[in-house]
Each structure stands twice: as C-alpha cells, then as structure tokens.
Design a protein around this motif. Structure first.
Motif, short mmCIF file in Angstrom:
data_model
loop_
_atom_site.label_atom_id
_atom_site.label_comp_id
_atom_site.label_asym_id
_atom_site.label_seq_id
_atom_site.Cartn_x
_atom_site.Cartn_y
_atom_site.Cartn_z
N ILE A 72 0.85 -1.18 0.00
CA ILE A 72 0.00 0.00 0.00
C ILE A 72 0.89 1.24 0.00
O ILE A 72 2.12 1.14 0.16
CB ILE A 72 -0.96 0.07 1.22
CG1 ILE A 72 -0.17 0.24 2.53
CG2 ILE A 72 -1.87 -1.13 1.27
CD1 ILE A 72 -1.04 0.65 3.71
N ASP A 73 0.27 2.40 -0.15
CA ASP A 73 0.97 3.68 -0.03
C ASP A 73 0.06 4.60 0.77
O ASP A 73 -0.84 5.24 0.23
CB ASP A 73 1.27 4.26 -1.41
CG ASP A 73 2.04 5.58 -1.34
OD1 ASP A 73 2.51 5.93 -0.24
OD2 ASP A 73 2.16 6.25 -2.37
N ALA A 74 0.25 4.64 2.08
CA ALA A 74 -0.60 5.44 2.97
C ALA A 74 -0.14 6.89 2.99
O ALA A 74 1.03 7.20 2.74
CB ALA A 74 -0.59 4.86 4.39
N ALA A 75 -1.04 7.80 3.34
CA ALA A 75 -0.74 9.22 3.40
C ALA A 75 0.23 9.53 4.53
O ALA A 75 0.27 8.84 5.56
CB ALA A 75 -2.03 10.01 3.58
N GLY A 199 0.29 3.62 9.20
CA GLY A 199 -0.53 3.66 7.99
C GLY A 199 -0.96 2.27 7.55
O GLY A 199 -2.02 2.08 6.96
N ILE A 200 -0.13 1.28 7.85
CA ILE A 200 -0.47 -0.12 7.55
C ILE A 200 -1.51 -0.62 8.54
O ILE A 200 -2.51 -1.25 8.17
CB ILE A 200 0.79 -1.01 7.57
CG1 ILE A 200 1.74 -0.63 6.42
CG2 ILE A 200 0.42 -2.48 7.51
CD1 ILE A 200 3.06 -1.37 6.43
N LEU A 205 -7.83 -3.88 7.99
CA LEU A 205 -9.07 -4.52 7.54
C LEU A 205 -9.42 -4.13 6.11
O LEU A 205 -9.99 -4.94 5.37
CB LEU A 205 -10.21 -4.16 8.49
CG LEU A 205 -10.21 -4.91 9.83
CD1 LEU A 205 -11.38 -4.46 10.68
CD2 LEU A 205 -10.25 -6.42 9.62
N ASN A 206 -9.10 -2.90 5.70
CA ASN A 206 -9.35 -2.50 4.30
C ASN A 206 -8.63 -3.44 3.34
O ASN A 206 -9.20 -3.91 2.34
CB ASN A 206 -8.86 -1.06 4.06
CG ASN A 206 -9.76 -0.03 4.70
OD1 ASN A 206 -10.95 -0.28 4.89
ND2 ASN A 206 -9.21 1.13 5.02
N ILE A 219 1.59 -6.77 4.74
CA ILE A 219 1.36 -5.53 4.01
C ILE A 219 2.67 -4.75 4.02
O ILE A 219 3.23 -4.49 5.09
CB ILE A 219 0.24 -4.68 4.64
CG1 ILE A 219 -1.07 -5.48 4.71
CG2 ILE A 219 0.03 -3.39 3.84
CD1 ILE A 219 -2.20 -4.75 5.42
N ALA A 220 3.14 -4.40 2.83
CA ALA A 220 4.43 -3.70 2.68
C ALA A 220 4.19 -2.24 2.29
O ALA A 220 3.17 -1.91 1.66
CB ALA A 220 5.28 -4.39 1.63
#
Length: 500
Positions: A72-75, A199-200, A205-206, A219-220
């Motif tokens: 993912i790429d979280a804010a 952020g991970i 759950l998403n 999750i990376a």
C-alpha cells in the motif's frame, strides 16, 4: 613498524566516501547555496537511481516473491489520534543533554553508546557490555538523574568543547507538528508521521477484506518519515527526513516466535544477496524492548564508523491493532475459520504482528560504503591508484556506457545507434568527450559495470569491445548480443536466485 590506527583509517575512508558521494552526483547537502540545513540531504542524479533500484528490489522481494504479501501507499498526514493510540504523543521521546560550553545538544544514550564503543575498540568487551546494561536499566526506569550521573562517572566529554559541563538530562519529543485548516486560530494540530507502520495498521481490515487475504499475510510500504533528531550525525545515517521500507506480517496469536525467527533469517540472507558480505553483517538482540514488542533484533552492518543498525525485526504482539481498536471504537479483528488442533475454528481474534523495517537511506549508505574500492593497479613505474564503486550490476545507477573511439568516420553515429538500441531496456548513457581512458575512469567512479567501445573494427563486422568494471578485462561482442549479455548480468533474478 607502526600499526596504523584503525579508527583514524576508518574515519578517513568515511570522509572520502562522503566527498565521493557529492563529487560524483550521489548525495548533496540540501539547499546548499543557502548553507544547507543540518541533517537534510538531496539525492543526486546517480544517487536517486541507486536508491530507486534498492527500493524496487526490496518491493519485488516482498510483494512479488511472496504470494501472501501485498503493498500500500498510505498518506503522510494522519488523524492525530493515530499517534495517541500508537503511543507517540505520550512516549516518543529521546533523553537529551546540553553542553554548557559548546551550546550543543546531544542524545544522552548516544554519548554513552559511543563510550561503550570506545571500550570495545580498546578490547574491554565486558566493560562495554556492563555500561550498556546499566544504561538500559536506567532508561527503562526513566531514571534521567541516573543517566546524568552515569555520564559524569564515565567522564564523558563534549566532542566539540572537550568539557564535561553538562545540563540535566530531560526528555524531548521527536515528532514534527504542523497545522491543518484555512484559519490559523481554528486549525488543528497534526503531525508528520514519525514511522510508516501506523498507515499499515489502520488499513489492516481494508486490505484484508478487499484483497480477501488469509492470515498469515503481510502488508508492505515504502515511504517518508520524519523525526526531529537533535543530534544527527554520520552523513545520511541519521536524518530528520528519511525513508522506510516496512512490512507488517499479520499472524495468529502464539505463532509470533516462529514467524519472527523465519523473517529474521530471511532478511539476513537478503542483505547478503544484494552484495553485503556476511562478515560485515551481524545480529544485535535487544535487551531493552519497546513497549509494543516481546522480541526484537537489529541487523547491523559494519560501516567505517562501526557496526550500526540497517534493519529491525520486531515481534510487535497485538499492541498496535488493540490500541487502535480501543481509541477508534472500531473492531480490528479477523475471523479465522480454519480449524485448530481440536478441530474447531479459531474464530475472532486481534492478529499479532511481526515487523521488518529497513531504513532505505541507511541501506543506501551501507551499499555505497561496501562498494567504495581503492586499489593499486599496474606494476613498477606504471603503478597507480584506482578508485571505483563495486556495485552489484543490478543495483548500479547506469548499466552501460557507450563510447565512440572518435567522433568522426561514422563511429559517433554507430555508437548512437547502439545507445538507442539499448536505452529502452536499460539505463545507459552515451559519451564522446575526452580520451577514452578518462571516460572509463568516470564510469568506474559511478559504478557502471559495462563500457562499450565503438571502433573502426565495429564498422567492418558489427562487433564492439565491452569492458568489465571490476576486472578491466575486455572482450569482443557482437552488437546483436549486447542486450542479452547485459540483461543477464543486471537482472534482479540474479539476486532472487540467491534467496531461493
């Protein structure tokens, strides 16, 4: 014969590496024309390529080689309650101490660690171990007065003033804060994230539901983090703005030690696979654990300034998801309908987590330090010093350089044709200035593994001379074989094969 001081030699080497990084386009001081900004750096044209190659390799190693890890790429900006739940608002502090004469501020634990390193270098390993144990005991008890007394007892002095005229030790929160809102008086305080892990966790759950992920899964994420380090040192090793490559692996409670050991071993092999020698890597087990962990180990690399952490592997228990569940009032549970040893479903639970966290900048620095090579070539009066970067071909910023022997008689046009042939598959450059020997030297200094020379024989039979960086050996190769030959050497698969 006098034996050279290893510490002095290492310091000299490190200074050369820092100078090399700037002179050859790898790392620049940020906003240097305005005298820079302490502990902030910019990556130059070759530095960004090397760093991107390291990040891409890590990303593929995690998400492509493991069928149960996604990215993912979280804010960077998050709801400030995130940092309340994670413990950063209340407990993300470092013990600081000021020297009254130099007016410089230091991390108290770093001063003590440096003293322990001195004892180790002098051969007194027991004294170093005892000092670290005493420091960890005091920090664990939040006994700042005891930490101050330990600094005084050890006669630790300020590196700049040379005095031990210290203030008391006090805690300093490391998070940067800013405001969100159009009107300053009504703006809310938020933080630049001090780590990427949260952020991970808030997206657990998403990702699990939309990806139909089954535990165990990971999750990376690769992203920037920010810490208001008071004393940043050792070039890009410790910065205020840095990049992390993290993977959080979600597992059943009770299975954390099995996965902790597996990821610990997997990550150690990964660093060897990219070219860091086994003898320059070691584990450092944490005696003092963070509040969220029940086991932690660092993978350390031997920099010119000693063994230091490049990656941490932590068993984070269920702390993060449980704390977010409490504060958000949203369930962070996973329903596991697989059967346990009693033939019953595992049911609902908050997963445990094993984390692998690599500092991208530290890995870059380790790779650069390991690649920097000085050697003497030639014999007798022909001896000379040679400097080059012995980078793994898959990581090198430029894969090949194409040179015409001269710019006339069609050689330049032929070299341009070869450049155009290769540029869609590889990062290559064309150069025709200066004598060809100087061009070879320039490419050695940035770590280019292959140089391709176009000469008059090329015009007759469509062959070129390919020169190998490490050995300086040369061989004749057909133009239509270049793509395959270079491709085999620079492929990430050569690294992946070592991980199988």
């Amino acid at each position: 014969m006098t034996t050279p001081d290893k510490t002095v030699t290492s310091e000299n080497i490190f200074k050369k590496i820092i100078s090399h990084a700037k002179e050859y386009g790898f790392v620049f001081p940020s906003s240097e024309i305005y005298d820079g900004l302490q502990a902030v750096y910019d990556y130059g044209q070759y530095g960004v390529e090397l760093k991107n190659n390291l990040k891409t390799l890590w990303w593929k190693s995690m998400t492509q080689l493991n069928d149960n890890v996604v990215g993912i790429d979280a804010a960077i900006f998050m709801n400030p309650l995130t940092w309340k739940a994670s413990g950063h608002v209340d407990g993300f502090n470092d013990p600081m101490i000021d020297n009254k004469d130099s007016k410089k501020r230091y991390r108290a634990d770093n001063l003590i660690e440096d003293k322990a390193d001195e004892y180790e270098q002098a051969g007194d390993v027991k004294k170093a171990k005892d000092l670290r144990a005493k420091m960890n005991q005091l920090l664990g008890a939040n006994d700042l007065k005891g930490v101050y007394n330990l600094i005084v007892e050890e006669n630790i002095k300020c590196p700049l003033s040379g005095t031990a005229n210290w203030t008391d030790v006090r805690q300093f929160n490391l998070m940067f804060s800013t405001k969100v809102g159009s009107v300053a008086e009504e703006a809310d305080t938020i933080y630049l994230r001090p780590e990427t892990a949260q952020g991970i966790f808030v997206n657990f759950l998403n990702v699990q539901k939309t990806g139909r992920m089954k535990i165990p899964f990971g999750i990376a994420q690769i992203g920037k983090a920010f810490r208001n380090e008071i004393v940043a040192k050792q070039f890009i090793f410790r910065m205020r703005e840095f990049e992390q490559m993290e993977m959080q692996f979600f597992i059943r409670p009770g299975e954390e030690m099995k996965w902790y050991e597996q990821w610990k071993e997997t990550r150690f092999r990964w660093h060897q696979a990219i070219g860091l020698p086994a003898e320059k890597l070691k584990y450092h087990k944490h005696e003092k654990l963070a509040h969220y962990a029940n086991a932690a180990v660092d993978i350390e690399f031997e920099f010119p300034f000693g063994f230091k952490e490049i990656e941490g592997i932590h068993s984070r228990t269920d702390f993060d998801l449980t704390e977010h569940q409490k504060l958000s009032k949203k369930k962070m549970q996973y329903f596991d309908n697989d059967l346990n040893e009693n033939g019953k479903p595992y049911g609902n639970y908050v997963p445990y987590v094993v984390e692998t966290s690599v500092g991208a900048d530290r890995l870059f620095l380790a790779t650069l330090c390991n690649a920097y090579t000085e050697e003497t070539v030639g014999e007798g009066d022909q001896q000379k010093e040679r400097i080059y970067l012995k980078l793994h071909p898959a990581l090198a910023p430029i894969k090949a350089a194409i040179f015409p022997l001269v710019r006339k008689d069609g050689l330049a046009e032929k070299a341009q044709m070869i450049f155009n042939l290769l540029k869609y598959d590889f990062n290559v450059i064309y150069e025709d200035r200066d004598a060809i020997g100087k061009r070879y030297t320039r490419q050695d200094l940035i770590g280019t593994p292959f140089c391709i020379a176009v000469d008059y024989e090329t015009m007759e039979n469509d062959t070129v001379t390919i020169r190998y960086r490490d050995t300086m050996a040369q061989e004749r190769v057909k133009i239509d074989e270049l793509s395959q030959k270079i491709g085999n050497e620079v492929s990430f698969k050569r690294i992946f094969d070592k991980l199988s």
